[in-house]
Design a protein around this motif. Structure first.
Motif: not given
Length: 375
Positions: A206-233
């Motif tokens: 589970i990638a918790d993107e509650v605070q980091a998501g929706f573009g805040r980190t410059g990517d849409f989600f913060s996990f995307q920098k690391h090129k992983i595929t969470p089961d749930i976001i």
């Protein structure tokens, strides 16, 4: 009737707000570099946002999830396009804590296991399993403590594997950039290794993107920098720019069935149009690009102040770490300079979470105030 006194309050009463500014009852202007806990993503009272909610409430504001609501499908489609998370399914709820509750519940259903693995300095919410997975015993009541949670140091794959090998853990839940904890993050090697371990041991990531998501980190989600595929976001906060909305994106390997999850208010008409407006503005005003640009400018300005020991985070999810507690500094920033900032579990970290519409002149104003207080 009095209010249940659980919040230490600043003696400030906002009555209106516009873009990155908040105004109190005396019309004093405050620069908002905290965004109400990273909630304000496209700026206060954005005209596109105001018009969307106004127009919708004049038609229908709410009905239950027992009937068709095409706005939910429209939101799911737009989320797919802008996030790049293809083939996920969307379940809508009302808040970040509720998103994480549903994520953990779904993970347990999917794996038929009951333990949770979380990380030191994590924050995932204040309800049931979400608060048990939060590394703060002060807010975990005995009823929550019945949940079985292992806490591991961020970055320690060896201990993670030792725990997952026991085959009792339904989910690993992680913030790729810790919010309340103080903006800590690990390496791409760690996040990719964590993803591999979860797949190996039938554990939901589970990638918790509650605070980091929706573009805040410059990517849409913060996990995307690391090129992983969470089961749930899990998503919330900036998703609605102040209107209560949350949700989870669910990988197609996890199957739905009637009654598996449910909500009364989640995915209501007003919530959907609020989030659709946020996505529209994110694209039209290039706010993810702005987040990256202003972040670089912020870091350049930070180097000028020798008292800053560390600059943490990415995009407009930032922390300035000092070698002293920042509580008094934060008070002076708000009362003397009329600038909202945030604190963290790490008492030496000043959190900066402005609307993504913030500009260089606002950052200049902040650093001028900071220099004055630190001289």
């Amino acid at each position: 009737m009095s209010l249940f006194n659980v919040y230490p309050l600043f003696n400030i009463t906002p009555v209106s707000a516009k873009d990155v500014y908040v105004y109190d009852e005396n019309n004093t202007e405050y620069l908002d570099l905290y965004g109400g806990h990273a909630v304000i993503s496209i700026g206060h009272s954005h005209p596109t946002y105001v018009a969307a909610i106004t127009n919708q409430v004049q038609k229908i504001g709410f009905y239950s999830n027992a009937v068709q609501n095409p706005l939910q499908i429209k939101l799911a489609d737009k989320l797919t396009r802008l996030s790049g998370c293809q083939d996920y399914q969307l379940f809508l709820c009302n808040s970040g804590a509720e998103a994480n509750e549903n994520a953990l519940k779904l993970a347990s259903f999917h794996t038929n296991k009951s333990k949770i693995l979380s990380f030191h300095n994590s924050f995932h919410g204040r309800t049931s399993a979400a608060v048990a997975a939060t590394d703060n015993p002060k807010i975990v009541a005995p009823i929550n403590a019945q949940q079985k949670v292992d806490f591991v140091a961020l970055g320690d794959l060896e201990v993670v594997e030792t725990i997952l090998k026991e085959d009792k853990t339904c989910a690993v839940i992680i913030e790729c950039i810790q919010g309340v904890g103080g903006l800590d993050e690990s390496t791409t090697e760690f996040y990719q290794g964590l993803s591999t371990l979860c797949k190996t041991y039938n554990t939901v990531l589970i990638a918790d993107e509650v605070q980091a998501g929706f573009g805040r980190t410059g990517d849409f989600f913060s996990f995307q920098k690391h090129k992983i595929t969470p089961d749930i976001i899990s998503i919330a906060k900036g998703m609605g720019n102040g209107f209560p909305i949350g949700g989870i994106l669910i990988h197609p390997t996890i199957k739905a069935s009637f009654g598996l999850l449910g909500t009364t208010f989640g995915g209501n008409h007003l919530a959907c149009v609020a989030s659709l407006a946020v996505l529209e503005v994110l694209v039209e005003e290039k706010l993810m690009q702005n987040s990256r640009m202003i972040s670089e400018y912020f870091k350049e300005k930070s180097i000028e102040i020798f008292q800053i020991k560390n600059i943490k985070g990415r995009g407009l999810m930032l922390g300035l770490e000092f070698d002293f507690p920042i509580a008094e500094l934060r008070k002076k920033l708000i009362h003397t300079h009329h600038i909202f900032t945030g604190s963290a579990k790490n008492p030496n970290v000043l959190r900066i979470l402005p609307p993504l519409t913030v500009t260089k002149k606002h950052i200049d104003h902040f650093f001028e105030a900071l220099k004055e207080e630190l001289k």
